[in-house]
Scaffold this motif. Structure first.
Motif, PDB file in Angstrom:
ATOM      1  N   ALA A 193      60.103 -29.752  57.836  1.00 16.18           N
ATOM      2  CA  ALA A 193      61.314 -30.284  57.208  1.00 16.18           C
ATOM      3  C   ALA A 193      62.058 -31.210  58.152  1.00 16.18           C
ATOM      4  O   ALA A 193      62.572 -32.245  57.755  1.00 16.18           O
ATOM      5  CB  ALA A 193      62.223 -29.147  56.758  1.00 16.18           C
ATOM      6  N   LYS A 194      62.107 -30.845  59.432  1.00 19.45           N
ATOM      7  CA  LYS A 194      62.738 -31.679  60.444  1.00 19.45           C
ATOM      8  C   LYS A 194      62.108 -31.355  61.791  1.00 19.45           C
ATOM      9  O   LYS A 194      61.479 -30.299  61.969  1.00 19.45           O
ATOM     10  CB  LYS A 194      64.245 -31.450  60.489  1.00 19.45           C
ATOM     11  N   SER A 195      62.283 -32.215  62.739  1.00 20.49           N
ATOM     12  CA  SER A 195      61.734 -31.997  64.079  1.00 20.49           C
ATOM     13  C   SER A 195      62.407 -30.793  64.721  1.00 20.49           C
ATOM     14  O   SER A 195      63.621 -30.605  64.604  1.00 20.49           O
ATOM     15  CB  SER A 195      61.938 -33.241  64.947  1.00 20.49           C
ATOM     16  N   SER A 196      61.627 -29.981  65.429  1.00 23.01           N
ATOM     17  CA  SER A 196      62.160 -28.749  65.993  1.00 23.01           C
ATOM     18  C   SER A 196      61.255 -28.241  67.103  1.00 23.01           C
ATOM     19  O   SER A 196      60.143 -28.723  67.290  1.00 23.01           O
ATOM     20  CB  SER A 196      62.316 -27.679  64.902  1.00 23.01           C
ATOM     21  N   HIS A 197      61.776 -27.235  67.841  1.00 19.29           N
ATOM     22  CA  HIS A 197      61.006 -26.523  68.850  1.00 19.29           C
ATOM     23  C   HIS A 197      60.522 -25.204  68.256  1.00 19.29           C
ATOM     24  O   HIS A 197      61.305 -24.446  67.671  1.00 19.29           O
ATOM     25  CB  HIS A 197      61.850 -26.247  70.093  1.00 19.29           C
ATOM     26  N   VAL A 198      59.230 -24.931  68.418  1.00 17.54           N
ATOM     27  CA  VAL A 198      58.638 -23.684  67.941  1.00 17.54           C
ATOM     28  C   VAL A 198      58.333 -22.827  69.155  1.00 17.54           C
ATOM     29  O   VAL A 198      57.581 -23.243  70.046  1.00 17.54           O
ATOM     30  CB  VAL A 198      57.364 -23.959  67.113  1.00 17.54           C
ATOM     31  N   VAL A 199      58.941 -21.615  69.205  1.00 15.52           N
ATOM     32  CA  VAL A 199      58.857 -20.751  70.388  1.00 15.52           C
ATOM     33  C   VAL A 199      58.238 -19.420  69.998  1.00 15.52           C
ATOM     34  O   VAL A 199      58.590 -18.824  68.966  1.00 15.52           O
ATOM     35  CB  VAL A 199      60.251 -20.517  71.002  1.00 15.52           C
ATOM     36  N   CYS A 200      57.307 -18.954  70.845  1.00 20.12           N
ATOM     37  CA  CYS A 200      56.703 -17.636  70.691  1.00 20.12           C
ATOM     38  C   CYS A 200      57.160 -16.768  71.861  1.00 20.12           C
ATOM     39  O   CYS A 200      57.074 -17.193  73.024  1.00 20.12           O
ATOM     40  CB  CYS A 200      55.184 -17.743  70.668  1.00 20.12           C
ATOM     41  N   LEU A 201      57.631 -15.534  71.572  1.00 15.22           N
ATOM     42  CA  LEU A 201      58.171 -14.652  72.596  1.00 15.22           C
ATOM     43  C   LEU A 201      57.445 -13.321  72.582  1.00 15.22           C
ATOM     44  O   LEU A 201      57.116 -12.791  71.516  1.00 15.22           O
ATOM     45  CB  LEU A 201      59.675 -14.415  72.396  1.00 15.22           C
ATOM     46  N   PRO A 210      62.481 -11.642  77.547  1.00 15.84           N
ATOM     47  CA  PRO A 210      61.083 -11.814  77.108  1.00 15.84           C
ATOM     48  C   PRO A 210      60.469 -13.090  77.674  1.00 15.84           C
ATOM     49  O   PRO A 210      61.169 -14.073  77.952  1.00 15.84           O
ATOM     50  CB  PRO A 210      61.198 -11.870  75.583  1.00 15.84           C
ATOM     51  N   LEU A 211      59.151 -13.050  77.812  1.00 17.48           N
ATOM     52  CA  LEU A 211      58.415 -14.260  78.181  1.00 17.48           C
ATOM     53  C   LEU A 211      58.234 -15.120  76.934  1.00 17.48           C
ATOM     54  O   LEU A 211      58.110 -14.603  75.817  1.00 17.48           O
ATOM     55  CB  LEU A 211      57.064 -13.910  78.786  1.00 17.48           C
ATOM     56  N   ASN A 212      58.201 -16.442  77.124  1.00 15.77           N
ATOM     57  CA  ASN A 212      58.086 -17.312  75.954  1.00 15.77           C
ATOM     58  C   ASN A 212      57.225 -18.524  76.277  1.00 15.77           C
ATOM     59  O   ASN A 212      57.047 -18.905  77.437  1.00 15.77           O
ATOM     60  CB  ASN A 212      59.470 -17.768  75.470  1.00 15.77           C
ATOM     61  N   SER A 213      56.729 -19.128  75.226  1.00 19.86           N
ATOM     62  CA  SER A 213      55.971 -20.376  75.292  1.00 19.86           C
ATOM     63  C   SER A 213      56.361 -21.195  74.074  1.00 19.86           C
ATOM     64  O   SER A 213      56.551 -20.639  72.982  1.00 19.86           O
ATOM     65  CB  SER A 213      54.470 -20.108  75.304  1.00 19.86           C
ATOM     66  N   SER A 214      56.487 -22.508  74.232  1.00 16.87           N
ATOM     67  CA  SER A 214      56.982 -23.342  73.137  1.00 16.87           C
ATOM     68  C   SER A 214      56.223 -24.655  73.054  1.00 16.87           C
ATOM     69  O   SER A 214      55.633 -25.117  74.038  1.00 16.87           O
ATOM     70  CB  SER A 214      58.476 -23.623  73.296  1.00 16.87           C
ATOM     71  N   VAL A 215      56.255 -25.252  71.858  1.00 19.59           N
ATOM     72  CA  VAL A 215      55.709 -26.583  71.611  1.00 19.59           C
ATOM     73  C   VAL A 215      56.711 -27.345  70.759  1.00 19.59           C
ATOM     74  O   VAL A 215      57.621 -26.758  70.166  1.00 19.59           O
ATOM     75  CB  VAL A 215      54.334 -26.537  70.910  1.00 19.59           C
ATOM     76  N   ARG A 216      56.533 -28.665  70.678  1.00 17.96           N
ATOM     77  CA  ARG A 216      57.433 -29.530  69.928  1.00 17.96           C
ATOM     78  C   ARG A 216      56.776 -29.940  68.614  1.00 17.96           C
ATOM     79  O   ARG A 216      55.635 -30.404  68.590  1.00 17.96           O
ATOM     80  CB  ARG A 216      57.776 -30.777  70.752  1.00 17.96           C
ATOM     81  N   LEU A 217      57.504 -29.755  67.523  1.00 16.88           N
ATOM     82  CA  LEU A 217      57.054 -30.209  66.210  1.00 16.88           C
ATOM     83  C   LEU A 217      57.875 -31.438  65.829  1.00 16.88           C
ATOM     84  O   LEU A 217      59.096 -31.356  65.684  1.00 16.88           O
ATOM     85  CB  LEU A 217      57.243 -29.110  65.161  1.00 16.88           C
ATOM     86  N   THR A 218      57.209 -32.584  65.700  1.00 15.84           N
ATOM     87  CA  THR A 218      57.875 -33.842  65.355  1.00 15.84           C
ATOM     88  C   THR A 218      57.520 -34.234  63.931  1.00 15.84           C
ATOM     89  O   THR A 218      56.343 -34.322  63.581  1.00 15.84           O
ATOM     90  CB  THR A 218      57.459 -34.967  66.324  1.00 15.84           C
ATOM     91  N   VAL A 219      58.540 -34.438  63.117  1.00 16.96           N
ATOM     92  CA  VAL A 219      58.361 -34.833  61.727  1.00 16.96           C
ATOM     93  C   VAL A 219      58.525 -36.345  61.623  1.00 16.96           C
ATOM     94  O   VAL A 219      59.572 -36.893  61.991  1.00 16.96           O
ATOM     95  CB  VAL A 219      59.371 -34.108  60.813  1.00 16.96           C
ATOM     96  N   VAL A 220      57.503 -37.032  61.152  1.00 17.00           N
ATOM     97  CA  VAL A 220      57.503 -38.491  61.139  1.00 17.00           C
ATOM     98  C   VAL A 220      58.558 -39.034  60.201  1.00 17.00           C
ATOM     99  O   VAL A 220      59.274 -39.976  60.525  1.00 17.00           O
ATOM    100  CB  VAL A 220      56.108 -39.009  60.754  1.00 17.00           C
ATOM    101  N   ALA A 221      58.690 -38.471  59.017  1.00 18.45           N
ATOM    102  CA  ALA A 221      59.629 -38.992  58.026  1.00 18.45           C
ATOM    103  C   ALA A 221      61.056 -38.949  58.531  1.00 18.45           C
ATOM    104  O   ALA A 221      61.862 -39.797  58.195  1.00 18.45           O
ATOM    105  CB  ALA A 221      59.512 -38.204  56.724  1.00 18.45           C
ATOM    106  N   GLU A 222      61.372 -37.999  59.362  1.00 15.71           N
ATOM    107  CA  GLU A 222      62.732 -37.890  59.889  1.00 15.71           C
ATOM    108  C   GLU A 222      63.057 -39.079  60.790  1.00 15.71           C
ATOM    109  O   GLU A 222      64.143 -39.629  60.737  1.00 15.71           O
ATOM    110  CB  GLU A 222      62.879 -36.589  60.675  1.00 15.71           C
TER     111      GLU A 222
END
Length: 369
Positions: A193-201, A210-222
């Motif tokens: 729906a929009k660009s955001s950070h996706v985090v797993c903990l 908690p330990l975490n790891s994240s990636v970036r989700l970029t939405v082109v239309a935005e």
């Protein structure tokens, strides 16, 4: 019998009163492998003689009320009296391992004992597989997270833009390895729906964070539709590019114009030098005549006759005229002057004629064809 029963009852009350004055804290302790575990044994009875610490019912440290801590073989085990509360002893176990978990007992010999529980956990790692993702608005993106090397089984959850994700939106699977360590894997599908950070903990109870790891989700239309700031930036960039292109075109036009002027000037100079060089030639060259092999340069040159022609032209027609000159042998020769001769040739001939008159007064015969 009544007296014996009364004595037994009084003794039991005394033991319970002494026991009530003894305390071991904390009653439950959980640490990560490699950290230090500490327990405090306190009593208000100062009449005790020996305090023994046991780990899983195995004595590992002894304290004498008068001499203090007795020497121990394990360097990771120690005890010291609390400076804030005399009579309280603090037991420490450094570099805890999985085999250390179990019961920790403080035993006041012949008085009472208290037992606490020790748990040792292991911290593994957590990772979201794959790099940052670029997707179109409205499409779904699938993310995979794995937490490996944990004990006990860790809790795993997701967050998107710092908002927790409901457990019903992702699945979790767990497996145990040979060293009683757990690996947990989870898949989570995110609607773009929009660009955001996706985090797993991932976490266990002994972890403060908690330990975490994240990636970036970029939405082109935005970026294309909703980004007003990006639109302004693109407009400014396009304007600057157009101005730069216009400037380059102006510079190219100026350079081209200067190059053409220089080429034209060079051509005119070449023509002028060519005409100047041909002006000092003979009458035959100026009039387009042919070479006469019988001609000798001992007498006056073409410049002498050219000067004569110029003088005669002041009173005669330049179209065609004939001037008769008498040679040394008494014969007369006729010369025909062309209709047009370049002014530069006539000017150069006048100069050469004046020089020739000073050097020689003899006149020889010359024929121009």
């Amino acid at each position: 019998m009544g007296i014996l029963s009364l004595l037994a009852f009084l003794l039991s009350c005394m033991i319970q009163e002494v026991g009530a004055e003894m305390k071991l804290s904390p009653e439950e302790l959980t640490v990560l492998r490699g950290e230090e575990a500490q327990f405090t044994c306190s009593t208000s009875n100062i009449q005790w003689a020996v305090m023994t610490w046991q780990l899983n019912q195995i004595p590992i440290l002894t304290i004498h009320n008068e001499t203090g801590v007795l020497p121990v073989a394990n360097p990771d085990v120690s005890a010291k009296e609390s400076p804030d509360s005399p009579g309280d002893w603090v037991f420490s176990l450094k570099n805890t391992e999985r085999q250390h978990q179990g019961e920790v007992t403080c035993n006041l010999q012949d008085i009472d004992r208290r037992t606490a529980s020790l748990s040792v956990q292991e911290k593994g790692n957590v990772k979201v597989f794959g790099d940052n993702k670029l997707v179109l608005k409205g499409e779904s993106a699938l993310f995979e997270c794995q937490a490996a090397g944990w004990y006990p089984e860790p809790s795993l959850h997701w967050r998107v833009d710092d908002k927790p994700v409901s457990q019903g939106e992702y699945n979790i699977s767990s497996e145990e390895s040979g060293k009683d360590l757990f690996t947990v894997t989870s898949f989570h599908s995110v609607m773009a729906a929009k660009s955001s950070h996706v985090v797993c903990l991932a976490s266990v109870s002994a972890l403060t964070r908690p330990l975490n790891s994240s990636v970036r989700l970029t939405v082109v239309a935005e970026v294309v539709q909703d980004g007003d700031d990006c639109t302004v930036l693109l407009a400014v960039t396009a304007l600057l590019a157009a101005l730069l292109l216009l400037l380059l075109l102006c510079i190219a036009a100026v350079l081209c114009y200067r190059q053409r002027r220089q080429a034209k000037s060079s051509t005119q100079e070449a023509i002028w030098f060519s005409q100047s060089g041909s002006g000092g030639g003979s009458v035959a060259e100026a009039t387009g005549g042919q070479f006469n092999p019988g001609y000798t340069s001992e007498g006056p040159t073409d410049a002498v006759y050219n000067e004569l022609f110029i003088e005669a032209g002041r009173t005669m027609d330049f179209a065609t005229f004939t001037k008769v000159l008498k040679g040394e042998d008494g014969h007369f020769e006729a010369f025909k002057v062309p209709d047009v001769v370049s002014s530069s040739s006539w000017s150069e001939s006048q100069t050469q004629a004046s020089l020739s008159e000073e050097s020689s007064n003899n006149v020889r015969r010359i024929t121009t064809v």
